[in-house]
Write a protein that holds these residues in place. Structure first.
Motif, PDB file in Angstrom:
ATOM      1  N   VAL A 166     -59.393 -17.696  13.334  1.00 38.48           N
ATOM      2  CA  VAL A 166     -60.722 -17.663  13.534  1.00 38.48           C
ATOM      3  C   VAL A 166     -61.181 -18.423  12.319  1.00 38.48           C
ATOM      4  CG1 VAL A 166     -62.691 -16.202  13.666  1.00 38.48           C
ATOM      5  CG2 VAL A 166     -60.657 -15.810  15.039  1.00 38.48           C
ATOM      6  N   ALA A 168     -59.835 -20.347  10.121  1.00 36.09           N
ATOM      7  CA  ALA A 168     -59.508 -21.894   9.927  1.00 36.09           C
ATOM      8  C   ALA A 168     -59.823 -22.830  10.884  1.00 36.09           C
ATOM      9  CB  ALA A 168     -57.679 -21.802   9.747  1.00 36.09           C
ATOM     10  N   CYS A 169     -60.294 -22.142  11.905  1.00 31.90           N
ATOM     11  CA  CYS A 169     -60.883 -23.079  13.170  1.00 31.90           C
ATOM     12  C   CYS A 169     -62.217 -22.883  13.747  1.00 31.90           C
ATOM     13  CB  CYS A 169     -59.759 -22.969  14.180  1.00 31.90           C
ATOM     14  SG  CYS A 169     -60.137 -23.579  15.627  1.00 31.90           S
ATOM     15  N   ASN A 170     -62.326 -21.605  14.140  1.00 30.88           N
ATOM     16  CA  ASN A 170     -63.789 -21.377  14.770  1.00 30.88           C
ATOM     17  C   ASN A 170     -64.829 -21.338  13.865  1.00 30.88           C
ATOM     18  OD1 ASN A 170     -62.128 -18.641  16.520  1.00 30.88           O
ATOM     19  ND2 ASN A 170     -61.978 -20.877  16.865  1.00 30.88           N
ATOM     20  N   PRO A 172     -65.032 -22.923  10.772  1.00 28.14           N
ATOM     21  CA  PRO A 172     -65.188 -24.375  10.281  1.00 28.14           C
ATOM     22  C   PRO A 172     -65.969 -24.999  11.526  1.00 28.14           C
ATOM     23  CG  PRO A 172     -63.252 -23.869   9.537  1.00 28.14           C
ATOM     24  CD  PRO A 172     -63.651 -22.654  10.590  1.00 28.14           C
TER      25      PRO A 172
END
Lengths: 254, 254
Positions: A166, A168-170, A172
């Motif tokens: 979450v 590292a992805c959502n 950002p």
């Protein structure tokens, strides 16, 4: 391998296509919405079903790829199958399955899937778990057919990974969206910032992020930060995020 | 073109190398720290200087690539040169130069630079500005030699871009660092999450980020979010960031 896939969302769709492309035999696609089931099943020459009582009982693997809170009720309908039943969730304990089915496992692909974009499974970390060693071995073989990156993780580590994902992805991606909002309101195109986004991600492919942090906060450049906060005066939510993240970056200053 | 580069930091280093690689004649590298000036000058067969009174007066272009608050004092030392004086800052007004020098401009590469990683300039947006049309034309030609992406932007738009860049680069990198902190504390390697970071960035190369948001917040999956917040109980700062960004994502729910 004879596989039944329960679900027709982003993960189910990408996983189904990868399984098919690797020669696996996807027998059925289940979705409570028959249109969705047919849409995916047609692409795989599989059968579409919208009734859990019509699930093929002779598959070797049942992959439940539905919303987390729908996993248990779907699993309950698979109480009598002899095949391995796995879910694809980052946060759901294997016990949610094991309390319903004979053989339980987890097959969690650590990736962000959107229907709009194809992905290659080869580079996607697959996190597997099973209550039985024979089943784990089967799952491991399947996973390595799809991907070069297979991790055997217990539920606790998988949940940690999901939380990290979450961050590292959502998050950002949401910040990219905020950047786009700032740009669009000023007649600037998102294109101009795409190379920066690509390089920011590329940089941490061979470095640890804490070693390559740039920007006003890590330089403790108060002048620039206060200019930026001033520009966000009319956007209290973004201003709060700017302040919160900048404060957090400053805490990492040695 | 005869160029003097004032600065030896990340931007100056990468820019100097790109200029040299494109056949430009970098005469001097200035840094108040002679070791830094020499380190970079040696790589370019340029002269290293640590005294502003020794700057070559006959260059066509002076690039000031120093910390924002050092731009004005460095510019003051270039009051008598006839060449164009530019800075490479996203947030500094062109007037900070124009009040000191005869010909002022801006040459802002919109990228994150770390000494640890080489970048190709070809894909880096170069944002240019000049107070004089002839000088702007010269800057445009130089910019297009280095990059395919040249934007002529006034100071206001450049500042907007710089603010957006903080959201698109500095903050996401900090979130990658937080993901790594979570992973390391649980004996998980950052490697496992690198494909996710790469795909998250790659997805917005051909989509707008608001259209490809994934994760518990955009699904309004309160169960998962409260599990995650529970896992962050011992990390109040990260918990606050999780809550703040999740709330902000939820606001975008239609």
């Amino acid at each position: 391998m004879k596989i039944v896939l329960l679900g027709s969302g982003n993960v189910a769709t990408h996983l189904a296509k990868a399984l098919k492309a690797n020669g696996e035999d996807v027998l059925q696609i289940y979705s409570p919405n028959l249109v969705n089931a047919r849409w995916l099943a047609n692409q795989l020459s599989a059968e579409a079903v919208d009734d859990l009582s019509h699930i093929n009982q002779d598959a070797e693997l049942y992959i439940i790829s539905v919303k987390d809170d729908a996993i248990a009720p779907v699993a309950a309908s698979l109480a009598h199958v002899n095949g391995l039943v796995v879910h694809t969730s980052g946060t759901t304990d294997i016990q949610v399955l094991a309390s319903h089915v004979k053989q339980a496992g987890v097959f969690y692909p650590l990736q962000t899937f959107s229907k709009a974009k194809d992905v290659s499974f080869l580079n996607i970390p697959l996190c597997i778990e099973a209550t039985d060693q024979t089943q784990l071995s089967m799952l491991r073989q399947l996973a390595f057919k799809l991907s070069e990156k297979v991790y055997e993780l217990d539920g606790q580590k998988r949940k940690i990974l999901h939380l990290a994902a979450v961050f590292a992805c959502n998050f950002p991606n949401h910040l990219y969206a905020m950047a786009n909002e700032i740009l669009q309101e000023n007649d600037l195109d998102f294109d101009i910032i795409r190379p920066l986004i690509a390089e920011t991600a590329d940089k941490v492919m061979s470095n640890l992020p804490e070693n390559v942090q740039t920007g006003p906060a890590i330089r403790n450049d108060e002048t620039t930060m206060s200019k930026h906060l001033g520009m966000l005066e009319s956007k209290p939510e973004m201003k709060h995020i700017y302040q919160t993240l900048s404060d957090s970056i400053k805490l990492t200053l040695k």
